[in-house]
Motif scaffolding. Structure first.
Motif, PDB file in Angstrom:
ATOM      1  N   GLU A 190       0.853  -1.182   0.000  1.00 22.68           N
ATOM      2  CA  GLU A 190       0.000   0.000   0.000  1.00 22.68           C
ATOM      3  C   GLU A 190       0.893   1.238   0.000  1.00 22.68           C
ATOM      4  OE1 GLU A 190      -3.939   0.379   2.170  1.00 22.68           O
ATOM      5  OE2 GLU A 190      -2.578   1.541   3.457  1.00 22.68           O
ATOM      6  N   HIS A 191       0.749   2.035  -1.030  1.00 21.51           N
ATOM      7  CA  HIS A 191       1.511   3.280  -1.162  1.00 21.51           C
ATOM      8  C   HIS A 191       0.533   4.416  -0.865  1.00 21.51           C
ATOM      9  CE1 HIS A 191       3.303   6.464  -4.025  1.00 21.51           C
ATOM     10  NE2 HIS A 191       3.887   6.564  -2.853  1.00 21.51           N
ATOM     11  N   SER A 192       0.822   5.205   0.167  1.00 21.38           N
ATOM     12  CA  SER A 192      -0.081   6.306   0.527  1.00 21.38           C
ATOM     13  C   SER A 192       0.665   7.631   0.550  1.00 21.38           C
ATOM     14  CB  SER A 192      -0.731   6.056   1.894  1.00 21.38           C
ATOM     15  OG  SER A 192       0.245   6.018   2.904  1.00 21.38           O
ATOM     16  N   ILE A 193      -0.065   8.684   0.158  1.00 21.68           N
ATOM     17  CA  ILE A 193       0.481  10.041   0.182  1.00 21.68           C
ATOM     18  C   ILE A 193      -0.521  10.944   0.905  1.00 21.68           C
ATOM     19  CG2 ILE A 193       1.245  12.017  -1.188  1.00 21.68           C
ATOM     20  CD1 ILE A 193       1.904  10.073  -3.452  1.00 21.68           C
ATOM     21  N   ASN A 194      -0.057  11.566   1.978  1.00 22.00           N
ATOM     22  CA  ASN A 194      -0.861  12.567   2.685  1.00 22.00           C
ATOM     23  C   ASN A 194      -0.520  13.927   2.092  1.00 22.00           C
ATOM     24  OD1 ASN A 194      -0.902  10.252   4.333  1.00 22.00           O
ATOM     25  ND2 ASN A 194      -1.371  11.478   6.136  1.00 22.00           N
ATOM     26  N   THR A 195      -1.539  14.668   1.664  1.00 24.77           N
ATOM     27  CA  THR A 195      -1.314  16.004   1.118  1.00 24.77           C
ATOM     28  C   THR A 195      -2.121  17.022   1.890  1.00 24.77           C
ATOM     29  OG1 THR A 195      -3.064  15.689  -0.518  1.00 24.77           O
ATOM     30  CG2 THR A 195      -0.832  15.199  -1.233  1.00 24.77           C
ATOM     31  N   ASP A 196      -1.627  18.229   1.936  1.00 31.68           N
ATOM     32  CA  ASP A 196      -2.338  19.345   2.557  1.00 31.68           C
ATOM     33  C   ASP A 196      -3.579  19.618   1.712  1.00 31.68           C
ATOM     34  OD1 ASP A 196      -3.023  22.315   2.782  1.00 31.68           O
ATOM     35  OD2 ASP A 196      -1.623  22.045   4.459  1.00 31.68           O
ATOM     36  N   ALA A 197      -4.751  19.581   2.317  1.00 29.09           N
ATOM     37  CA  ALA A 197      -6.007  19.762   1.582  1.00 29.09           C
ATOM     38  C   ALA A 197      -6.126  21.156   0.984  1.00 29.09           C
ATOM     39  CB  ALA A 197      -7.197  19.473   2.488  1.00 29.09           C
ATOM     40  N   SER A 198      -5.460  22.141   1.567  1.00 24.42           N
ATOM     41  CA  SER A 198      -5.545  23.517   1.065  1.00 24.42           C
ATOM     42  C   SER A 198      -4.569  23.784  -0.073  1.00 24.42           C
ATOM     43  CB  SER A 198      -5.262  24.519   2.183  1.00 24.42           C
ATOM     44  OG  SER A 198      -6.133  24.317   3.262  1.00 24.42           O
TER      45      SER A 198
ATOM     46  N   ASN B 157      -6.738  18.612   8.088  1.00 22.34           N
ATOM     47  CA  ASN B 157      -6.528  19.289   6.809  1.00 22.34           C
ATOM     48  C   ASN B 157      -5.645  18.480   5.853  1.00 22.34           C
ATOM     49  OD1 ASN B 157      -7.206  21.512   5.141  1.00 22.34           O
ATOM     50  ND2 ASN B 157      -5.136  22.318   5.416  1.00 22.34           N
ATOM     51  N   GLN B 158      -5.702  17.128   5.984  1.00 20.07           N
ATOM     52  CA  GLN B 158      -4.909  16.264   5.108  1.00 20.07           C
ATOM     53  C   GLN B 158      -5.807  15.302   4.339  1.00 20.07           C
ATOM     54  OE1 GLN B 158      -1.563  14.286   6.906  1.00 20.07           O
ATOM     55  NE2 GLN B 158      -1.184  15.993   8.297  1.00 20.07           N
ATOM     56  N   LYS B 159      -5.533  15.203   3.020  1.00 18.46           N
ATOM     57  CA  LYS B 159      -6.172  14.200   2.177  1.00 18.46           C
ATOM     58  C   LYS B 159      -5.194  13.051   2.035  1.00 18.46           C
ATOM     59  CE  LYS B 159      -6.785  16.798  -1.418  1.00 18.46           C
ATOM     60  NZ  LYS B 159      -7.176  17.331  -2.737  1.00 18.46           N
ATOM     61  N   VAL B 160      -5.719  11.841   2.004  1.00 17.61           N
ATOM     62  CA  VAL B 160      -4.861  10.664   1.850  1.00 17.61           C
ATOM     63  C   VAL B 160      -5.239   9.958   0.551  1.00 17.61           C
ATOM     64  CG1 VAL B 160      -4.096   8.480   2.850  1.00 17.61           C
ATOM     65  CG2 VAL B 160      -4.677  10.400   4.348  1.00 17.61           C
ATOM     66  N   THR B 161      -4.248   9.796  -0.321  1.00 15.04           N
ATOM     67  CA  THR B 161      -4.422   9.095  -1.581  1.00 15.04           C
ATOM     68  C   THR B 161      -3.655   7.786  -1.494  1.00 15.04           C
ATOM     69  OG1 THR B 161      -4.569  11.187  -2.767  1.00 15.04           O
ATOM     70  CG2 THR B 161      -4.136   9.233  -4.089  1.00 15.04           C
ATOM     71  N   ILE B 162      -4.317   6.697  -1.930  1.00  9.77           N
ATOM     72  CA  ILE B 162      -3.722   5.366  -1.788  1.00  9.77           C
ATOM     73  C   ILE B 162      -3.677   4.658  -3.132  1.00  9.77           C
ATOM     74  CG2 ILE B 162      -4.088   3.059  -0.780  1.00  9.77           C
ATOM     75  CD1 ILE B 162      -5.240   4.505   1.668  1.00  9.77           C
ATOM     76  N   GLU B 163      -2.572   3.957  -3.358  1.00  3.36           N
ATOM     77  CA  GLU B 163      -2.493   3.001  -4.460  1.00  3.36           C
ATOM     78  C   GLU B 163      -2.124   1.674  -3.814  1.00  3.36           C
ATOM     79  OE1 GLU B 163      -1.408   3.946  -8.524  1.00  3.36           O
ATOM     80  OE2 GLU B 163       0.244   2.513  -8.273  1.00  3.36           O
ATOM     81  N   ALA B 164      -3.059   0.723  -3.902  1.00  2.00           N
ATOM     82  CA  ALA B 164      -2.885  -0.578  -3.248  1.00  2.00           C
ATOM     83  C   ALA B 164      -2.723  -1.659  -4.300  1.00  2.00           C
ATOM     84  CB  ALA B 164      -4.082  -0.880  -2.348  1.00  2.00           C
ATOM     85  N   THR B 165      -1.719  -2.516  -4.104  1.00  5.84           N
ATOM     86  CA  THR B 165      -1.448  -3.618  -5.022  1.00  5.84           C
ATOM     87  C   THR B 165      -1.800  -4.929  -4.311  1.00  5.84           C
ATOM     88  OG1 THR B 165       0.339  -2.360  -6.048  1.00  5.84           O
ATOM     89  CG2 THR B 165       0.336  -4.738  -6.422  1.00  5.84           C
ATOM     90  N   TYR B 166      -2.593  -5.744  -5.008  1.00  3.72           N
ATOM     91  CA  TYR B 166      -3.057  -7.033  -4.468  1.00  3.72           C
ATOM     92  C   TYR B 166      -2.651  -8.159  -5.411  1.00  3.72           C
ATOM     93  CZ  TYR B 166      -6.203  -4.097  -1.685  1.00  3.72           C
ATOM     94  OH  TYR B 166      -6.701  -3.149  -0.834  1.00  3.72           O
ATOM     95  N   SER B 167      -2.607  -9.378  -4.864  1.00  5.96           N
ATOM     96  CA  SER B 167      -2.356 -10.558  -5.685  1.00  5.96           C
ATOM     97  C   SER B 167      -3.298 -11.669  -5.260  1.00  5.96           C
ATOM     98  CB  SER B 167      -0.901 -11.013  -5.565  1.00  5.96           C
ATOM     99  OG  SER B 167      -0.667 -11.537  -4.272  1.00  5.96           O
ATOM    100  N   ARG B 168      -3.417 -12.678  -6.117  1.00  8.69           N
ATOM    101  CA  ARG B 168      -4.221 -13.870  -5.771  1.00  8.69           C
ATOM    102  C   ARG B 168      -3.273 -15.002  -5.465  1.00  8.69           C
ATOM    103  NH1 ARG B 168      -9.862 -13.363  -8.297  1.00  8.69           N
ATOM    104  NH2 ARG B 168      -9.382 -12.361 -10.224  1.00  8.69           N
TER     105      ARG B 168
END
Length: 144
Positions: free
Chosen positions: A44-52, A133-144
C-alpha cells in the motif's frame, strides 16, 4: 555482381534468423481477468497532502500482512484489515471504476482499477475523510 553477394548474405541471414526466431516464440495465453475472488494486499503506497495547498506532506510504502485482503463477490466488496472486516458495500464495476457508497455515514468509497490481470489488482483511491486538513491518496497492489 560478385562483389555484392557477400554483402547480401549477412543481411539475408539476419532477416531469416529474425523471422524464424519470431515464429518459434510461443505466445502466452492470457487468462481473462475477473474482479471477484480473494485478493491479498501486497503493498500500500499512501500520500498525505495538505487539503488547502496540495503539497505532499508524508509518503509511505507499507507491505500488506496475511490479515489484509479483499473478498469480492459478484455484488459485494469487503475489505479486511488485520483479519477484521473494515467495511463492506455493494458495488458496481464499470469502465475501470468500482463504485461504492458507505451507508453510515454516506461516503464515496469508490476505487479506480489501474491494473487487473488474473493474478494482480492495483486500486487507486482517496480516503473519504479529510483529517487535520490532510487528504490521503492510496495506491494498493493485491495478488491472488
Amino acid at each position: 555482381m560478385a562483389l555484392s553477394t557477400p554483402l547480401i548474405r549477412p543481411a539475408t541471414c539476419a532477416i531469416f534468423l529474425s523471422v524464424s526466431t519470431l515464429m518459434g516464440c510461443k505466445k502466452e495465453k492470457t487468462e481473462p481477468a475477473t474482479l471477484p475472488g480473494r485478493w491479498q494486499l501486497v503493498l500500500e503506497h499512501s500520500i498525505n497532502t495538505d487539503a488547502s495547498t496540495g503539497q505532499a506532506l508524508v509518503e509511505q510504502h507499507q507491505p500488506g500482512t496475511a490479515g489484509d485482503y479483499l473478498e469480492i463477490s459478484a455484488s459485494t466488496f469487503q475489505e479486511y484489515r488485520g483479519n477484521q472486516l473494515y467495511f463492506t458495500a455493494p458495488y458496481t464495476y464499470t469502465n475501470s471504476t468500482i463504485s461504492m457508497q458507505g451507508t453510515t455515514p454516506r461516503t464515496d468509497l469508490s476505487r479506480e482499477v489501474r491494473e487487473l490481470t488474473s493474478q494482480k489488482l492495483v486500486l487507486h483511491y482517496q480516503l473519504p475523510a479529510v483529517v487535520n486538513n490532510q487528504k490521503v491518496t492510496i495506491e494498493a497492489t493485491y495478488s491472488r
